[in-house]
Design a protein around this motif. Structure first.
Motif, mmCIF file in Angstrom:
data_model
loop_
_atom_site.group_PDB
_atom_site.id
_atom_site.type_symbol
_atom_site.label_atom_id
_atom_site.label_comp_id
_atom_site.label_asym_id
_atom_site.label_seq_id
_atom_site.Cartn_x
_atom_site.Cartn_y
_atom_site.Cartn_z
ATOM 1 N N PRO A 194 74.617 4.221 -78.612
ATOM 2 C CA PRO A 194 73.422 4.767 -79.281
ATOM 3 C C PRO A 194 72.121 4.458 -78.556
ATOM 4 N N GLU A 195 72.134 3.482 -77.657
ATOM 5 C CA GLU A 195 70.911 3.138 -76.937
ATOM 6 C C GLU A 195 70.557 4.180 -75.864
ATOM 7 N N ILE A 196 71.499 5.054 -75.538
ATOM 8 C CA ILE A 196 71.264 6.075 -74.518
ATOM 9 C C ILE A 196 70.637 7.315 -75.165
ATOM 10 N N GLU A 197 69.571 7.788 -74.579
ATOM 11 C CA GLU A 197 68.826 8.918 -75.156
ATOM 12 C C GLU A 197 69.545 10.244 -74.903
ATOM 13 N N LYS A 198 69.531 11.117 -75.905
ATOM 14 C CA LYS A 198 70.120 12.444 -75.767
ATOM 15 C C LYS A 198 69.277 13.294 -74.819
ATOM 16 N N GLU A 199 69.937 13.970 -73.886
ATOM 17 C CA GLU A 199 69.227 14.860 -72.969
ATOM 18 C C GLU A 199 69.920 16.221 -72.848
ATOM 19 N N LEU A 200 71.084 16.365 -73.512
ATOM 20 C CA LEU A 200 71.858 17.595 -73.424
ATOM 21 C C LEU A 200 72.305 18.041 -74.808
ATOM 22 N N GLY A 227 82.377 8.523 -80.674
ATOM 23 C CA GLY A 227 81.514 8.956 -81.763
ATOM 24 C C GLY A 227 80.679 10.170 -81.448
ATOM 25 N N ILE A 228 81.244 11.140 -80.732
ATOM 26 C CA ILE A 228 80.536 12.391 -80.468
ATOM 27 C C ILE A 228 81.258 13.508 -81.219
ATOM 28 N N PRO A 229 80.538 14.394 -81.896
ATOM 29 C CA PRO A 229 81.180 15.514 -82.587
ATOM 30 C C PRO A 229 81.977 16.365 -81.595
ATOM 31 N N LEU A 230 83.142 16.808 -82.031
ATOM 32 C CA LEU A 230 84.060 17.525 -81.153
ATOM 33 C C LEU A 230 84.505 18.834 -81.796
ATOM 34 N N VAL A 231 84.508 19.900 -80.990
ATOM 35 C CA VAL A 231 85.088 21.179 -81.401
ATOM 36 C C VAL A 231 86.186 21.513 -80.400
ATOM 37 N N SER A 232 87.360 21.871 -80.900
ATOM 38 C CA SER A 232 88.494 22.112 -80.027
ATOM 39 C C SER A 232 88.931 23.556 -80.042
ATOM 40 N N ALA A 233 89.325 24.062 -78.866
ATOM 41 C CA ALA A 233 90.056 25.314 -78.770
ATOM 42 C C ALA A 233 91.444 25.086 -79.375
ATOM 43 N N PRO A 234 92.214 26.139 -79.621
ATOM 44 C CA PRO A 234 93.464 25.985 -80.373
ATOM 45 C C PRO A 234 94.515 25.092 -79.715
ATOM 46 N N TRP A 235 95.099 24.233 -80.510
ATOM 47 C CA TRP A 235 96.363 23.547 -80.229
ATOM 48 C C TRP A 235 96.939 23.168 -81.593
ATOM 49 N N ARG A 236 98.231 23.004 -81.677
ATOM 50 C CA ARG A 236 98.894 22.800 -82.964
ATOM 51 C C ARG A 236 99.152 21.317 -83.211
ATOM 52 N N ASP A 237 98.439 20.756 -84.149
ATOM 53 C CA ASP A 237 98.584 19.328 -84.476
ATOM 54 C C ASP A 237 99.766 19.143 -85.434
ATOM 55 N N THR A 238 100.963 19.402 -84.920
ATOM 56 C CA THR A 238 102.155 19.371 -85.768
ATOM 57 C C THR A 238 102.541 17.966 -86.201
ATOM 58 N N GLU A 239 101.994 16.949 -85.552
ATOM 59 C CA GLU A 239 102.345 15.574 -85.897
ATOM 60 C C GLU A 239 101.278 14.891 -86.749
ATOM 61 N N ARG A 290 74.934 15.963 -77.533
ATOM 62 C CA ARG A 290 75.045 16.027 -78.996
ATOM 63 C C ARG A 290 76.391 16.542 -79.458
ATOM 64 N N VAL A 291 77.161 17.156 -78.561
ATOM 65 C CA VAL A 291 78.466 17.678 -78.957
ATOM 66 C C VAL A 291 79.308 17.856 -77.698
ATOM 67 N N THR A 292 80.634 17.844 -77.874
ATOM 68 C CA THR A 292 81.545 18.141 -76.774
ATOM 69 C C THR A 292 82.633 19.069 -77.275
ATOM 70 N N VAL A 293 83.393 19.626 -76.334
ATOM 71 C CA VAL A 293 84.485 20.523 -76.701
ATOM 72 C C VAL A 293 85.766 20.058 -76.010
ATOM 73 N N HIS A 294 86.891 20.497 -76.570
ATOM 74 C CA HIS A 294 88.196 20.245 -75.958
ATOM 75 C C HIS A 294 88.849 21.582 -75.687
ATOM 76 N N VAL A 295 89.261 21.786 -74.427
ATOM 77 C CA VAL A 295 89.919 23.034 -74.036
ATOM 78 C C VAL A 295 91.269 22.668 -73.429
ATOM 79 N N PRO A 296 92.339 22.702 -74.216
ATOM 80 C CA PRO A 296 93.657 22.304 -73.699
ATOM 81 C C PRO A 296 94.146 23.224 -72.597
ATOM 82 N N ARG A 297 94.918 22.672 -71.692
ATOM 83 C CA ARG A 297 95.594 23.505 -70.708
ATOM 84 C C ARG A 297 96.644 24.353 -71.419
ATOM 85 N N ARG A 298 96.942 25.506 -70.850
ATOM 86 C CA ARG A 298 97.802 26.481 -71.520
ATOM 87 C C ARG A 298 99.180 25.941 -71.922
ATOM 88 N N PRO A 299 99.854 25.122 -71.087
ATOM 89 C CA PRO A 299 101.165 24.623 -71.527
ATOM 90 C C PRO A 299 101.104 23.840 -72.830
#
Length: 373
Positions: free
Chosen positions: A179-185, A285-297, A256-265
């Motif tokens: 939290p001590e690091i300032e947001k720039e993006l 502790g960064i908000p995350l939005v993910s492209a599709p993957w199946r959290d079957t577990e 302020r946010v990141t994304v997850h883009v799984p590899r196709r396999p």
């Protein structure tokens, strides 16, 4: 216990995500008093590329961040295997290892009696089936597979006689909020462009939304061809190049946010496996939005720990919501970190590993204990 770990590399994480979890696991085991020796080939592809691009300094830096790592680089032709594993209680061999090494460690088990485990954290069980089938695991006690679908493949193909689910996890010592690091993006993405395993997905779920929303964004990673760099420029994304994985928490803290883009396999064929990045992002502790993957577990709580986007338009909508709603952003960050700390740290996986070893040993002793005196 005395544990020997054979892997591609822990000194280098250049295009080598397996190093992330294994560094944390080794550190955790060493902190509990276990003697862990790491063996990696002298000519490891990841390490050679890292040194070519950045010199030897990053190798020394890894030793400073992970002082518990005891890494020995070897040449397979000259490796004295008896000296390396002769006093080991447990030997773990990562799947990105030479077929000959895997075979020789299996044969040596009869001489030394160690518990022998094969560790798979890759998609080659579906993308390079012939190569995986050539691993001689007949003397191995079990496979550690980072997802139920891979565990089942080993058993269905009869590659191994036994397999356990052993997911990757975040190193909670390193991956923490800053939290001590300032947001720039607005957004940061950590990942390699790779071998056409997710190029279309990166355009749909990362570059398209960033350009559409006009976000301040940065990407870190390697193996970006000219067309990828041109696509980043067109979308207004800054390219930050290779970043040592232990510095990723700093990069997350600046956005302020990141994304997850799984590899196709993983998205299409290896359901239930998120790979290491979501664990690390949520631990920071960064908000995350993910492209599709199946959290079957059921690793995470959908809509609570992070948001799923089914397409590029939905990704844009989710990103806009998070960036305009500080309460939503804080809720996602808090819930994701709590989830990781409650069940997905390297400490949890060390507990699971030790329990698996103990179970194997108890079951192997049982027949002897029931024999008449």
């Amino acid at each position: 216990m005395r544990i020997a770990l054979f892997c591609h590399s822990l000194l280098s994480d250049w295009n080598h995500g397996n190093a992330h979890f294994l560094r944390g696991l080794v550190t955790e085991l060493a902190s509990r008093g276990h003697d862990v020796k790491v063996w990696e080939p002298h000519d490891a592809w990841s390490l050679e590329n890292l040194v070519r691009d950045h010199g030897e300094a990053p190798l020394a830096a890894v030793g400073e961040v992970y002082p518990a790592l005891d890494c020995t680089r070897y040449d397979l032709r000259g490796l004295d295997l008896d000296a390396a594993v002769g006093n080991a209680d447990v030997v773990i061999v990562h799947e990105w290892s030479d077929h000959e090494l895997v075979r020789r460690l299996g044969e040596a088990k009869a001489r030394f009696g160690y518990t022998l485990l094969f560790h798979d954290t890759h998609h080659r069980s579906v993308t390079e089936v012939e190569s995986m089938a050539r691993y001689d695991l007949q003397h191995y006690d079990a496979v550690l597979a980072f997802g139920a679908v891979i565990r089942d493949l080993y058993l269905q193909h009869k590659w191994a006689k036994r397999a356990f689910v052993f997911h990757e996890a975040a190193d909670a010592r390193v991956f923490v909020p800053r939290p001590e690091i300032e947001k720039e993006l607005d957004l940061v993405w950590i990942g390699n462009w790779g071998d056409d395993e997710r190029e279309e997905e990166l355009h749909e779920f990362l570059l398209g939304p960033v350009k559409r929303l006009g976000l301040r964004a940065r990407v870190h990673g390697v193996r970006y061809p000219e067309r990828a760099l041109a696509a980043l420029h067109d979308a207004g994304v800054e390219y930050g190049g290779w970043l040592p994985n232990y510095r990723v928490p700093e990069a997350f803290a600046k956005a302020r946010v990141t994304v997850h883009v799984p590899r196709r396999p993983y998205a299409e064929r290896l359901r239930g496996i998120p790979t290491i990045r979501p664990f690390e992002a949520m631990a920071c502790g960064i908000p995350l939005v993910s492209a599709p993957w199946r959290d079957t577990e059921g690793l995470f709580r959908r809509g609570q720990d992070f948001l799923f986007a089914q397409n590029g338009a939905e990704m844009s909508a989710h990103l806009q919501r998070i960036l305009s709603d500080s309460a939503l952003a804080a809720s996602l960050a808090r819930a994701g970190r709590e989830r990781v700390l409650s069940r997905h740290t390297c400490a949890h996986r060390a507990d699971e590993l030790l329990a698996i070893v103990d179970r194997i040993r108890r079951e192997q002793r049982a027949p002897l204990e029931t024999q008449p005196v």
